[in-house]
Design a protein around this motif. Structure first.
Motif, short mmCIF file in Angstrom:
data_model
loop_
_atom_site.label_atom_id
_atom_site.label_comp_id
_atom_site.label_asym_id
_atom_site.label_seq_id
_atom_site.Cartn_x
_atom_site.Cartn_y
_atom_site.Cartn_z
N GLN A 100 -11.18 -7.99 -2.73
CA GLN A 100 -9.92 -7.61 -2.10
C GLN A 100 -9.68 -6.13 -2.33
O GLN A 100 -10.21 -5.55 -3.28
CB GLN A 100 -8.76 -8.44 -2.67
CG GLN A 100 -8.50 -8.25 -4.15
CD GLN A 100 -7.53 -9.29 -4.69
OE1 GLN A 100 -7.91 -10.41 -4.98
NE2 GLN A 100 -6.27 -8.89 -4.80
N PRO A 101 -8.89 -5.49 -1.47
CA PRO A 101 -8.68 -4.04 -1.60
C PRO A 101 -7.86 -3.68 -2.83
O PRO A 101 -7.08 -4.49 -3.35
CB PRO A 101 -7.94 -3.68 -0.31
CG PRO A 101 -7.28 -4.96 0.11
CD PRO A 101 -8.20 -6.06 -0.30
N GLY A 146 -11.51 0.77 0.57
CA GLY A 146 -11.55 -0.08 1.75
C GLY A 146 -11.19 -1.52 1.45
O GLY A 146 -10.66 -1.85 0.39
N ASP A 147 -11.46 -2.39 2.43
CA ASP A 147 -11.10 -3.81 2.29
C ASP A 147 -11.91 -4.51 1.22
O ASP A 147 -11.44 -5.46 0.59
CB ASP A 147 -11.28 -4.52 3.63
CG ASP A 147 -10.30 -4.05 4.69
OD1 ASP A 147 -9.23 -3.54 4.29
OD2 ASP A 147 -10.60 -4.17 5.89
N LEU A 148 -13.15 -4.07 1.01
CA LEU A 148 -14.04 -4.67 0.01
C LEU A 148 -14.58 -3.56 -0.88
O LEU A 148 -15.70 -3.07 -0.68
CB LEU A 148 -15.18 -5.44 0.69
CG LEU A 148 -14.77 -6.60 1.59
CD1 LEU A 148 -15.97 -7.14 2.35
CD2 LEU A 148 -14.12 -7.72 0.76
N PRO A 149 -13.81 -3.13 -1.87
CA PRO A 149 -14.23 -2.01 -2.72
C PRO A 149 -15.54 -2.31 -3.44
O PRO A 149 -15.88 -3.46 -3.73
CB PRO A 149 -13.08 -1.86 -3.72
CG PRO A 149 -11.91 -2.51 -3.05
CD PRO A 149 -12.48 -3.63 -2.25
N PRO A 169 0.82 -1.21 0.00
CA PRO A 169 0.00 0.00 0.00
C PRO A 169 0.85 1.26 0.00
O PRO A 169 1.94 1.30 0.58
CB PRO A 169 -0.81 -0.13 1.29
CG PRO A 169 -0.84 -1.60 1.57
CD PRO A 169 0.49 -2.12 1.09
N PRO A 210 -14.86 3.86 4.69
CA PRO A 210 -13.84 3.87 3.65
C PRO A 210 -13.94 5.11 2.77
O PRO A 210 -14.97 5.80 2.78
CB PRO A 210 -14.14 2.60 2.84
CG PRO A 210 -15.60 2.39 3.03
CD PRO A 210 -15.92 2.86 4.42
N GLN A 220 -4.82 -1.99 -4.57
CA GLN A 220 -3.44 -1.68 -4.20
C GLN A 220 -2.72 -1.19 -5.44
O GLN A 220 -2.35 -1.98 -6.32
CB GLN A 220 -2.74 -2.91 -3.62
CG GLN A 220 -3.33 -3.38 -2.30
CD GLN A 220 -2.56 -4.53 -1.68
OE1 GLN A 220 -1.89 -5.29 -2.39
NE2 GLN A 220 -2.63 -4.66 -0.38
N ARG A 222 -18.83 -5.58 -6.73
CA ARG A 222 -18.23 -5.77 -5.41
C ARG A 222 -16.96 -6.61 -5.54
O ARG A 222 -17.02 -7.76 -5.96
CB ARG A 222 -19.22 -6.45 -4.47
CG ARG A 222 -20.44 -5.58 -4.11
CD ARG A 222 -21.41 -6.35 -3.24
NE ARG A 222 -22.52 -5.53 -2.80
CZ ARG A 222 -22.56 -4.86 -1.65
NH1 ARG A 222 -21.53 -4.95 -0.82
NH2 ARG A 222 -23.62 -4.14 -1.32
#
Length: 295
Positions: A139-140, A119-122, A19, A104, A142, A136
């Protein structure tokens, strides 16, 4: 299409995928006063049933006004008419909200009808012309900069980073001819996302682009290639899942036929030959702008 794995290359890739250390959000635009500034966030899903879903949130100073935004969506489903919609808005109609506590980061355009959430679940949601499309991701995002994907030209700069090359995605479709809000049609497949930023006008940046993303095939692959107005090339790279991106040198593109009968043949040394077999959808956003496109 790619070199053999190397521990050093894989280690470098993992470091690049870490990140970002800066405080800037992954979905945070960076507007500039230059008339040539433009920025876009693109998201797509290649579904298991052969459906293709594409959404893009864009911001630009090109044309009249400054900081204008647009939201576009395309849904192609086998044996069904393609759905495509677009909306353009002014600077007051979009906003970016930074991450705060458990919330997020979020890019809204226009006024929540089109939005991208990190966030963790874009999640990406587009509601246009009585239909809602939601992607959905599992994974985030990066950000990763592939080889050669940042250019410094005499007229400005260009940068294109991949936010997610290969990742699980679920799609919900509701509205006219689809499911309802309570019972939407659901698709699953492989997703992709990227973020590009430019202070170069499109004609000055490239005479042609080649993008190939077989996300359901094995091996999953990304191919991106640009030919500049002066005949030079770059970036040109191929990226297979589980391997570092492979920087390539050039490509050749040939067109045959006209309109719906048009076919293309692309030769990319080091990656192979691509041939189109059918036209599913044609997108011509500059032509759609009419007089604004000329500007």
């Amino acid at each position: 299409m790619s070199p053999e794995r190397s521990p050093a290359l894989l280690a470098a890739l993992l470091v690049a995928w870490a990140p970002r250390a800066s405080a800037a959000g992954v979905l945070e635009p960076a507007p500039e006063p230059l008339d040539t500034w433009s920025e876009s966030f693109t998201f797509l899903a290649d579904a298991d049933d052969g459906s293709y879903v594409w959404a893009q949130l864009s911001l630009t100073n090109l044309g009249p006004g400054s900081g204008n935004g647009s939201c576009r969506v395309l849904v192609f489903r086998p044996n069904r008419p393609a759905f495509t919609a677009r909306v353009r808005v002014g600077r007051p109609d979009w906003r970016y909200l930074a991450a705060y506590a458990a919330y997020p980061e979020r890019l809204d355009l226009p006024r929540g009808r089109c939005s991208a959430q990190g966030g963790d679940l874009p999640r990406v949601r587009v509601t246009l012309e009585g239909r809602t499309v939601e992607l959905r991701f599992a994974q985030p995002f990066q950000p990763f900069l592939p080889p050669g994907a940042e250019l410094a030209l005499s007229s400005g700069r260009y940068r294109s980073e991949v936010l997610l090359p290969f990742g699980a995605v679920e799609v919900s479709l509701s509205g006219k001819d689809w499911g309802t809000d309570d019972h939407p049609e659901r698709l699953s497949g492989v997703g992709y996302a990227d973020h590009s930023r430019s202070t170069v006008t499109p004609p000055q940046l490239a005479t042609r682009w080649l993008r190939f993303r077989p996300l359901r095939a094995s091996p999953r692959t990304l191919l991106l290639a640009r030919e500049a107005p002066d005949g030079s090339f770059g970036p040109v790279y191929s990226w297979q899942e589980g391997r570092p991106p492979q920087q390539l040198v050039r490509f050749a593109l040939a067109r045959s036929g006209t309109e719906a009968a048009t076919t293309w043949r692309a030769e990319v040394p080091g990656a192979g030959v691509l041939r189109t077999v059918a036209l599913l959808h044609r997108s011509a956003p500059v032509q759609e702008l009419g007089v604004l496109g000329v500007l």
